[in-house]
Design a protein around this motif. Structure first.
Motif, PDB file in Angstrom:
ATOM      1  N   ARG A   1       0.820  -1.218   0.000  1.00  0.00           N
ATOM      2  CA  ARG A   1       0.000   0.000   0.000  1.00  0.00           C
ATOM      3  C   ARG A   1       0.853   1.267   0.000  1.00  0.00           C
ATOM      4  O   ARG A   1       0.331   2.366  -0.045  1.00  0.00           O
ATOM      5  CB  ARG A   1      -0.854   0.047   1.272  1.00  0.00           C
ATOM      6  N   MET A   2       2.179   1.083   0.130  1.00  0.00           N
ATOM      7  CA  MET A   2       3.058   2.253   0.231  1.00  0.00           C
ATOM      8  C   MET A   2       3.461   2.757  -1.152  1.00  0.00           C
ATOM      9  O   MET A   2       3.623   1.984  -2.094  1.00  0.00           O
ATOM     10  CB  MET A   2       4.320   1.905   1.025  1.00  0.00           C
ATOM     11  N   THR A   3       3.654   4.085  -1.231  1.00  0.00           N
ATOM     12  CA  THR A   3       4.151   4.728  -2.447  1.00  0.00           C
ATOM     13  C   THR A   3       5.177   5.763  -2.016  1.00  0.00           C
ATOM     14  O   THR A   3       4.958   6.447  -1.020  1.00  0.00           O
ATOM     15  CB  THR A   3       3.023   5.481  -3.173  1.00  0.00           C
ATOM     16  N   GLY A   4       6.266   5.869  -2.781  1.00  0.00           N
ATOM     17  CA  GLY A   4       7.226   6.932  -2.507  1.00  0.00           C
ATOM     18  C   GLY A   4       8.620   6.411  -2.239  1.00  0.00           C
ATOM     19  O   GLY A   4       8.900   5.222  -2.417  1.00  0.00           O
ATOM     20  N   LYS A   5       9.484   7.336  -1.838  1.00  0.00           N
ATOM     21  CA  LYS A   5      10.899   7.046  -1.658  1.00  0.00           C
ATOM     22  C   LYS A   5      11.342   7.440  -0.260  1.00  0.00           C
ATOM     23  O   LYS A   5      10.793   8.368   0.330  1.00  0.00           O
ATOM     24  CB  LYS A   5      11.721   7.852  -2.665  1.00  0.00           C
ATOM     25  N   THR A   6      12.368   6.755   0.231  1.00  0.00           N
ATOM     26  CA  THR A   6      12.962   7.124   1.509  1.00  0.00           C
ATOM     27  C   THR A   6      14.434   7.439   1.278  1.00  0.00           C
ATOM     28  O   THR A   6      15.090   6.784   0.459  1.00  0.00           O
ATOM     29  CB  THR A   6      12.744   6.019   2.566  1.00  0.00           C
ATOM     30  N   CYS A   7      14.929   8.452   1.980  1.00  0.00           N
ATOM     31  CA  CYS A   7      16.303   8.917   1.784  1.00  0.00           C
ATOM     32  C   CYS A   7      17.024   9.031   3.114  1.00  0.00           C
ATOM     33  O   CYS A   7      16.474   9.568   4.078  1.00  0.00           O
ATOM     34  CB  CYS A   7      16.287  10.293   1.119  1.00  0.00           C
ATOM     35  N   ALA A   8      18.261   8.509   3.161  1.00  0.00           N
ATOM     36  CA  ALA A   8      19.121   8.675   4.326  1.00  0.00           C
ATOM     37  C   ALA A   8      20.430   9.250   3.834  1.00  0.00           C
ATOM     38  O   ALA A   8      20.925   8.833   2.783  1.00  0.00           O
ATOM     39  CB  ALA A   8      19.363   7.327   4.997  1.00  0.00           C
ATOM     40  N   GLY A   9      20.980  10.199   4.561  1.00  0.00           N
ATOM     41  CA  GLY A   9      22.235  10.771   4.082  1.00  0.00           C
ATOM     42  C   GLY A   9      22.918  11.624   5.121  1.00  0.00           C
ATOM     43  O   GLY A   9      22.418  11.816   6.235  1.00  0.00           O
ATOM     44  N   LEU A  10      24.094  12.129   4.726  1.00  0.00           N
ATOM     45  CA  LEU A  10      24.903  12.961   5.613  1.00  0.00           C
ATOM     46  C   LEU A  10      25.228  14.262   4.894  1.00  0.00           C
ATOM     47  O   LEU A  10      25.788  14.260   3.798  1.00  0.00           O
ATOM     48  CB  LEU A  10      26.203  12.219   5.976  1.00  0.00           C
ATOM     49  N   TRP A  11      24.854  15.349   5.539  1.00  0.00           N
ATOM     50  CA  TRP A  11      25.142  16.689   5.000  1.00  0.00           C
ATOM     51  C   TRP A  11      26.422  17.185   5.665  1.00  0.00           C
ATOM     52  O   TRP A  11      26.440  17.389   6.880  1.00  0.00           O
ATOM     53  CB  TRP A  11      23.962  17.601   5.313  1.00  0.00           C
ATOM     54  N   VAL A  12      27.472  17.330   4.861  1.00  0.00           N
ATOM     55  CA  VAL A  12      28.776  17.701   5.396  1.00  0.00           C
ATOM     56  C   VAL A  12      29.100  19.121   4.945  1.00  0.00           C
ATOM     57  O   VAL A  12      28.986  19.443   3.766  1.00  0.00           O
ATOM     58  CB  VAL A  12      29.879  16.733   4.904  1.00  0.00           C
ATOM     59  N   ARG A  13      29.500  19.951   5.898  1.00  0.00           N
ATOM     60  CA  ARG A  13      29.917  21.323   5.577  1.00  0.00           C
ATOM     61  C   ARG A  13      31.306  21.582   6.132  1.00  0.00           C
ATOM     62  O   ARG A  13      31.646  21.078   7.213  1.00  0.00           O
ATOM     63  CB  ARG A  13      28.922  22.326   6.176  1.00  0.00           C
ATOM     64  N   GLY A  14      32.105  22.336   5.418  1.00  0.00           N
ATOM     65  CA  GLY A  14      33.462  22.653   5.878  1.00  0.00           C
ATOM     66  C   GLY A  14      34.299  23.133   4.718  1.00  0.00           C
ATOM     67  O   GLY A  14      33.803  23.840   3.832  1.00  0.00           O
ATOM     68  N   LEU A  15      35.573  22.732   4.694  1.00  0.00           N
ATOM     69  CA  LEU A  15      36.476  23.104   3.613  1.00  0.00           C
ATOM     70  C   LEU A  15      36.813  21.864   2.805  1.00  0.00           C
ATOM     71  O   LEU A  15      37.156  20.814   3.383  1.00  0.00           O
ATOM     72  CB  LEU A  15      37.764  23.713   4.180  1.00  0.00           C
ATOM     73  N   GLY A  16      36.732  21.987   1.487  1.00  0.00           N
ATOM     74  CA  GLY A  16      37.076  20.875   0.610  1.00  0.00           C
ATOM     75  C   GLY A  16      38.574  20.592   0.632  1.00  0.00           C
ATOM     76  O   GLY A  16      39.365  21.289   1.299  1.00  0.00           O
ATOM     77  N   LYS A  17      38.981  19.588  -0.106  1.00  0.00           N
ATOM     78  CA  LYS A  17      40.396  19.242  -0.176  1.00  0.00           C
ATOM     79  C   LYS A  17      41.213  20.403  -0.752  1.00  0.00           C
ATOM     80  O   LYS A  17      42.419  20.506  -0.509  1.00  0.00           O
ATOM     81  CB  LYS A  17      40.580  17.978  -1.037  1.00  0.00           C
TER      82      LYS A  17
END
Lengths: 405, 405
Positions: free
Chosen positions: B306-322
């Motif tokens: 009966r379910m419709t849709g998507k689930t998302c898990a993630g990590l939002w990282v902020r700082g200085l790149g390489k």
């Protein structure tokens, strides 16, 4: 006059306490399923006109037998609306006067519950109105605060204040708080769920009665005597079924100042099925979710000492005044919990409900009010009621509003 | 490798279905209190590496006896977090590798629960980390989707994408709907109440771990792949306890995209005491209000169709790149319920949790990952995990965000 009060809960006990100060009746029997509750209500009064009894309010036979045994002439139903029909039926059988403060229950329309009425509040009682009238017997229905005083206000508005009523809208709000609880309703949560989650009913001339989804037409109403603005929404209530039968009001509504928080609570309970009275099974035990909700909350009748604030019930009438000019008037009654606790030891909401049937019984005892059939409070002259209410020490108020607003 | 999966609920059954497609292990025993559930999980697979067993997960003795009897080398805990400690203890006693997807439970600070931590998630497990390390034995903790993949993303961010991490914030959201229900959570309501009503924990360099009131710091996060904006709030979760132990992230948070409606539901349940596990008495029966809430709602494991849709898990990282310049990156994994149902017959939320421990077990079997002690996913190299996840047919994504926003 021998009064039989069925139910020694919050309202029944307050009825006894208010009646004890008045001389108009000879005897008052207060009966409850749990006889100890009735005995407690009598014991606090020290008045030998009062006696306690046991009764099963779900059985018309049992109620009729108690009427016969006590010789009661007037029966006041002070239990929850599930028991209206057995008590009403017992009074017909015993040929005595019947009074209640809530009418027989509704059932939503099976297909279109949020547009059409199904079985309406009071339908079962009005179905036999002719028999009551033919027998010369009176059922005075909806005679608490609301329904009750709000209906008296409708009579007063039509007779004395307005030449034409475009809308008679009951507005009920409070600023009561209960110390020490995150959430503590001041009235039975079981009944509040019942009335607030049923489809609200509205009356309009030409269209008749119809329904809307719960919590429809939200509106902020500014209540008097320091209560201030409260969000009100449509709720199913007896006044909407009563007022159009005896007045010419072209639209009749009932809005309850539940406030945002209470609406949110009721919406969530409904969404999760926690308002249901159908049992669920939890680790082998069968329980009704609504009973579990009630068990998690404090009993409102015990909260008077922790309560602060005022409760207001009233009727907002709009239309043309006797002079033919636009008029907007709020007729109201306010009870301060500090006063009702100090004066009577009963919390404001319960006390405000209880005073009205006592006033009505006194008007019946003195024959100022009389009639036959199934009649609402608006079927009787309003002024004697309003004067006697004031004489009881609990005056009502009038607030003129801007008719162009 | 002989894997013992403890728990044949939604996640345990999905673990079996995912593992069945991989050749890396010799044998997998799936055990449950209710052996019929384990037998059903095995019966659908038609793979003679699988067998069912009965176990009482609340008893370390019973779990240890099952390990001895089956000769399991790796135990995956797939029951709810109340059973972490008996299973973890049994593995120490039996000297086998332990994996879980949620860690030992927290207890709020007795006086200042919304400022200070009390017993933290995983504290009981980390308390014996030295013993595990000395014995050369591995406990890989928090190895589901979150905690789990989110922690792998933290390792990847530090090693490969960032020179400095100012904040690593897990963000979890979905647009799942369930047809035919007003309200139907896609995950255990018992566990959701537990994690959402505990005080959320936050990590900051210099200050260490501290707590806030439930639902603090609301923020709308725009999830990828068509899910869109969802209101997220702080929730107590293992990543906040794990990531600071193995990375230099200066702030670590977990925000769950509960959405306004779910937050309202949880707030009301708490206000009315319906989240409580302390029994109340209703007409002679003693029931826990939280169990009654669960009984009123459908079982999420049965809702996949009966379910419709998507689930998302993630990590939002902020700082200085390489390159030393400001960077803001969301590393994520999305599962479409239509895909997981068609491909595996398991709903998206459950399937997304289950795939990660299977990938980890394969990395342990092939010795790409190895270690001793009580270690989180971020203690191991990230790239092999992320590559293998993609090879399983479930790729992850990267979304660059505006670092000045």
């Amino acid at each position: 006059m021998h009064i039989l009060v069925v139910g020694a809960g919050g309202v029944g006990s307050a009825v006894a306490a208010i009646a004890a100060r008045r001389p108009f009746f000879d005897r008052l029997t207060i009966a409850d399923h749990e006889v100890a509750r009735a005995e407690r209500a009598v014991a606090t009064l020290d008045d030998d006109r009062f006696q306690a009894a046991q009764v099963d309010a779900s059985s018309a036979d049992d109620v009729a037998a108690l009427i016969a045994r006590t010789g009661a002439t007037h029966v006041l139903n002070a239990v929850d609306p599930r028991f209206v029909m057995p008590i009403f039926t017992a009074c017909a059988r015993a040929d005595v006067t019947y009074l209640d403060m809530a009418m027989s229950l509704s059932r939503p329309h099976p297909e279109r519950p949020h547009e059409l009425t199904g079985v309406k509040l009071g339908d079962e009682q009005f179905a036999v109105a002719d028999e009551w009238e033919a027998a010369g017997r009176l059922a005075l229905v909806g005679m608490g605060i609301e329904p009750g005083l709000a209906d008296v206000f409708a009579r007063h508005a039509e007779d004395d204040l307005f030449s034409e009523i475009s809308e008679a809208g009951v507005r009920d709000g409070a600023n009561l708080t209960v110390a020490g609880y995150d959430f503590a309703p001041s009235f039975s949560i079981w009944t509040t769920i019942e009335e607030c989650l049923n489809p609200p009913v509205i009356y309009e001339e030409g269209r008749g009665w119809f329904t809307t989804p719960p919590f429809s037409e939200p509106e902020v109403f500014d209540f008097p005597e320091g209560i201030g603005p409260v969000e009100c929404v449509n709720v199913e209530h007896e006044e909407v079924l009563l007022i159009p039968r005896w007045t010419g009001a072209r639209r009749v509504t009932f809005k309850y100042g539940l406030g945002k928080e209470f609406i949110e609570v009721l919406t969530v309970l409904h969404k999760l099925g926690l308002d249901s009275t159908e049992p669920v099974t939890v680790k082998g035990a069968s329980v009704s979710p609504r009973d579990v909700v009630a068990a998690c909350l404090p009993d409102p009748a015990t909260l008077g000492d922790r309560m602060t604030g005022k409760t207001c019930a009233g009727l907002w009438v709009r239309g043309l005044g006797k002079d033919g000019r636009p008029r907007s008037t709020y007729l109201y009654h306010v009870v301060d919990n500090a006063w009702s606790m100090a004066e009577y030891g009963h919390q404001a909401v319960v006390w405000q409900t209880a005073i009205n049937p006592v006033v009505a019984l006194e008007l019946l005892a003195t024959r100022v009010w009389s009639g036959a059939g199934v009649l609402g409070p608006e079927a009787f002259p309003a002024t004697p009621f309003l004067d006697l209410l004031t004489a009881y020490g609990s005056p009502w108020g009038v607030k003129e509003l801007d008719p162009s607003a």
